[in-house]
Design a protein around this motif. Sequence first.
Motif, PDB file in Angstrom:
ATOM      1  N   SER A 186       2.841  16.433   5.856  1.00 10.46           N
ATOM      2  CA  SER A 186       1.688  15.820   6.517  1.00 10.46           C
ATOM      3  C   SER A 186       1.720  14.287   6.467  1.00 10.46           C
ATOM      4  O   SER A 186       0.915  13.636   7.117  1.00 10.46           O
ATOM      5  CB  SER A 186       0.391  16.322   5.861  1.00 10.46           C
ATOM      6  OG  SER A 186       0.242  15.780   4.557  1.00 10.46           O
ATOM      7  N   GLU A 187       2.652  13.722   5.700  1.00 12.83           N
ATOM      8  CA  GLU A 187       2.744  12.264   5.546  1.00 12.83           C
ATOM      9  C   GLU A 187       3.887  11.715   6.399  1.00 12.83           C
ATOM     10  O   GLU A 187       4.901  12.389   6.603  1.00 12.83           O
ATOM     11  CB  GLU A 187       3.000  11.894   4.081  1.00 12.83           C
ATOM     12  CG  GLU A 187       1.972  12.410   3.099  1.00 12.83           C
ATOM     13  CD  GLU A 187       0.691  11.583   3.068  1.00 12.83           C
ATOM     14  OE1 GLU A 187       0.620  10.556   3.784  1.00 12.83           O
ATOM     15  OE2 GLU A 187      -0.237  11.962   2.341  1.00 12.83           O
ATOM     16  N   THR A 188       3.739  10.475   6.861  1.00 12.93           N
ATOM     17  CA  THR A 188       4.825   9.824   7.593  1.00 12.93           C
ATOM     18  C   THR A 188       5.811   9.152   6.649  1.00 12.93           C
ATOM     19  O   THR A 188       6.987   8.973   6.984  1.00 12.93           O
ATOM     20  CB  THR A 188       4.274   8.770   8.575  1.00 12.93           C
ATOM     21  OG1 THR A 188       3.490   7.813   7.844  1.00 12.93           O
ATOM     22  CG2 THR A 188       3.402   9.432   9.632  1.00 12.93           C
ATOM     23  N   ARG A 189       5.340   8.772   5.459  1.00 11.27           N
ATOM     24  CA  ARG A 189       6.205   8.130   4.471  1.00 11.27           C
ATOM     25  C   ARG A 189       5.604   8.339   3.087  1.00 11.27           C
ATOM     26  O   ARG A 189       4.389   8.241   2.908  1.00 11.27           O
ATOM     27  CB  ARG A 189       6.328   6.622   4.748  1.00 11.27           C
ATOM     28  CG  ARG A 189       7.155   5.857   3.704  1.00 11.27           C
ATOM     29  CD  ARG A 189       7.075   4.356   3.951  1.00 11.27           C
ATOM     30  NE  ARG A 189       7.752   3.606   2.906  1.00 11.27           N
ATOM     31  CZ  ARG A 189       9.009   3.163   2.976  1.00 11.27           C
ATOM     32  NH1 ARG A 189       9.716   3.400   4.071  1.00 11.27           N
ATOM     33  NH2 ARG A 189       9.558   2.482   1.992  1.00 11.27           N
ATOM     34  N   GLN A 212       0.828  -1.205   0.000  1.00  8.36           N
ATOM     35  CA  GLN A 212       0.000   0.000   0.000  1.00  8.36           C
ATOM     36  C   GLN A 212       0.867   1.262   0.000  1.00  8.36           C
ATOM     37  O   GLN A 212       0.802   2.079   0.931  1.00  8.36           O
ATOM     38  CB  GLN A 212      -0.936  -0.011   1.209  1.00  8.36           C
ATOM     39  CG  GLN A 212      -1.883  -1.211   1.238  1.00  8.36           C
ATOM     40  CD  GLN A 212      -2.673  -1.290   2.530  1.00  8.36           C
ATOM     41  OE1 GLN A 212      -2.096  -1.269   3.617  1.00  8.36           O
ATOM     42  NE2 GLN A 212      -3.977  -1.367   2.404  1.00  8.36           N
ATOM     43  N   PRO A 213       1.673   1.442  -1.022  1.00  7.34           N
ATOM     44  CA  PRO A 213       2.552   2.618  -1.041  1.00  7.34           C
ATOM     45  C   PRO A 213       1.769   3.915  -1.180  1.00  7.34           C
ATOM     46  O   PRO A 213       0.666   3.944  -1.736  1.00  7.34           O
ATOM     47  CB  PRO A 213       3.432   2.379  -2.275  1.00  7.34           C
ATOM     48  CG  PRO A 213       2.591   1.520  -3.166  1.00  7.34           C
ATOM     49  CD  PRO A 213       1.824   0.629  -2.238  1.00  7.34           C
ATOM     50  N   VAL A 214       2.367   4.980  -0.677  1.00  7.97           N
ATOM     51  CA  VAL A 214       1.810   6.325  -0.828  1.00  7.97           C
ATOM     52  C   VAL A 214       2.530   6.989  -2.000  1.00  7.97           C
ATOM     53  O   VAL A 214       3.764   7.060  -2.027  1.00  7.97           O
ATOM     54  CB  VAL A 214       1.989   7.152   0.457  1.00  7.97           C
ATOM     55  CG1 VAL A 214       1.516   8.593   0.238  1.00  7.97           C
ATOM     56  CG2 VAL A 214       1.231   6.504   1.608  1.00  7.97           C
ATOM     57  N   TYR A 236       0.679  -1.299  -8.225  1.00  7.60           N
ATOM     58  CA  TYR A 236       0.293  -1.502  -6.825  1.00  7.60           C
ATOM     59  C   TYR A 236      -1.194  -1.180  -6.666  1.00  7.60           C
ATOM     60  O   TYR A 236      -1.568  -0.034  -6.400  1.00  7.60           O
ATOM     61  CB  TYR A 236       1.129  -0.604  -5.902  1.00  7.60           C
ATOM     62  CG  TYR A 236       2.597  -0.961  -5.893  1.00  7.60           C
ATOM     63  CD1 TYR A 236       3.043  -2.137  -5.286  1.00  7.60           C
ATOM     64  CD2 TYR A 236       3.541  -0.139  -6.506  1.00  7.60           C
ATOM     65  CE1 TYR A 236       4.383  -2.480  -5.291  1.00  7.60           C
ATOM     66  CE2 TYR A 236       4.885  -0.474  -6.513  1.00  7.60           C
ATOM     67  CZ  TYR A 236       5.299  -1.649  -5.906  1.00  7.60           C
ATOM     68  OH  TYR A 236       6.639  -1.996  -5.923  1.00  7.60           O
ATOM     69  N   PRO A 237      -2.063  -2.193  -6.832  1.00  6.28           N
ATOM     70  CA  PRO A 237      -3.512  -1.948  -6.795  1.00  6.28           C
ATOM     71  C   PRO A 237      -4.011  -1.296  -5.510  1.00  6.28           C
ATOM     72  O   PRO A 237      -5.030  -0.599  -5.528  1.00  6.28           O
ATOM     73  CB  PRO A 237      -4.102  -3.351  -6.973  1.00  6.28           C
ATOM     74  CG  PRO A 237      -3.038  -4.119  -7.697  1.00  6.28           C
ATOM     75  CD  PRO A 237      -1.743  -3.590  -7.169  1.00  6.28           C
ATOM     76  N   GLN A 238      -3.307  -1.495  -4.397  1.00  5.25           N
ATOM     77  CA  GLN A 238      -3.756  -0.932  -3.122  1.00  5.25           C
ATOM     78  C   GLN A 238      -3.076   0.402  -2.786  1.00  5.25           C
ATOM     79  O   GLN A 238      -3.226   0.916  -1.675  1.00  5.25           O
ATOM     80  CB  GLN A 238      -3.483  -1.930  -1.991  1.00  5.25           C
ATOM     81  CG  GLN A 238      -4.229  -3.257  -2.142  1.00  5.25           C
ATOM     82  CD  GLN A 238      -3.887  -4.218  -1.018  1.00  5.25           C
ATOM     83  OE1 GLN A 238      -4.125  -3.929   0.151  1.00  5.25           O
ATOM     84  NE2 GLN A 238      -3.314  -5.359  -1.368  1.00  5.25           N
ATOM     85  N   ALA A 239      -2.359   0.961  -3.739  1.00  3.80           N
ATOM     86  CA  ALA A 239      -1.659   2.221  -3.482  1.00  3.80           C
ATOM     87  C   ALA A 239      -2.643   3.336  -3.163  1.00  3.80           C
ATOM     88  O   ALA A 239      -3.776   3.367  -3.660  1.00  3.80           O
ATOM     89  CB  ALA A 239      -0.827   2.601  -4.699  1.00  3.80           C
ATOM     90  N   ARG A 240      -2.182   4.267  -2.331  1.00  5.11           N
ATOM     91  CA  ARG A 240      -2.936   5.498  -2.091  1.00  5.11           C
ATOM     92  C   ARG A 240      -2.254   6.613  -2.862  1.00  5.11           C
ATOM     93  O   ARG A 240      -1.081   6.915  -2.614  1.00  5.11           O
ATOM     94  CB  ARG A 240      -2.988   5.834  -0.588  1.00  5.11           C
ATOM     95  CG  ARG A 240      -3.703   7.162  -0.308  1.00  5.11           C
ATOM     96  CD  ARG A 240      -3.963   7.356   1.178  1.00  5.11           C
ATOM     97  NE  ARG A 240      -2.759   7.563   1.965  1.00  5.11           N
ATOM     98  CZ  ARG A 240      -2.153   8.747   2.118  1.00  5.11           C
ATOM     99  NH1 ARG A 240      -2.631   9.838   1.502  1.00  5.11           N
ATOM    100  NH2 ARG A 240      -1.068   8.847   2.870  1.00  5.11           N
TER     101      ARG A 240
END
Length: 268
Positions: A174-177, A77-79, A98-102
């Motif tokens: 605002s993001e952690t990674r 789930q990469p950002v 990556y289908p679950q990427a945000r």
Amino acid sequence: MLFLKILFKEFYYLLRSRESRTFLLLALRYGATARYRPTPVHFLQYRFRVPDANSFLWQFKEIFVEEAYYFQSVTAQPVIYDCGANVGSSCAYFKQLYPQARIRAFEADPSIAAYLTDNLAKNSISGVEIMTKAVWVNNDGIEIGQEGADGASVFATGNKVRVPSTRLKEELASETRIDMLKIDIEGAETAVLKDCQDVLSHVQHIFLEYHAYLGQPQDLDEILAILRKNNFRYFIRDAQDRPRPLYNHFYRNNTVMDLQLNIFAYRS
């Protein structure tokens, strides 16, 4: 053998994968389409509507054939921050990878953002937050010149419009990674990266398209210094070749830029 390798290298390259064969078919089907004419295109499993078939063809080649945006993630789930998302080709590729990427997709040109929104919806590509804003050094808005395809820029001489902006530094902080930061913002990249240089420690991969516009300083050294300061290794590839560059100071059919590079940066 060497003669045959030279002769057939490009031919083999264009037939070696489903994506490269698709590019040939797309070029055959849409290559003669008039510039800046809205066109429906069908490629791989997607159906898009694009404002300019010619620019889309080269986007497809770079994104799907050459896989310029490919990266490896330690999470399923990469950002991903897609700055300059255009009509959605890059979002489609990232979601295929990556289908679950945000994904947060930023597109400054409101007319192009409409294509982006429609294309993602029509193809049921979810998990993408679309921001119809320019990434910039403040939240006060910015004037851009619309080009009609993928060239809207603060330096463009086309139809000028003022669009909302968001300070990318605040978004990144605002993001952690952030697993992938793609920056293709047609000349605004140096100012934006300089503003963001102190909040890049949690960014893992960067793709940056560098543009040098005539009448503006060539500040590639500033970008490379920021990457080095933040412990990135980088690789540089020319996005447009210019034969005999000591003599030919301009790209063919390009009167506004004299340098365009793709910069790939990754954590050392």
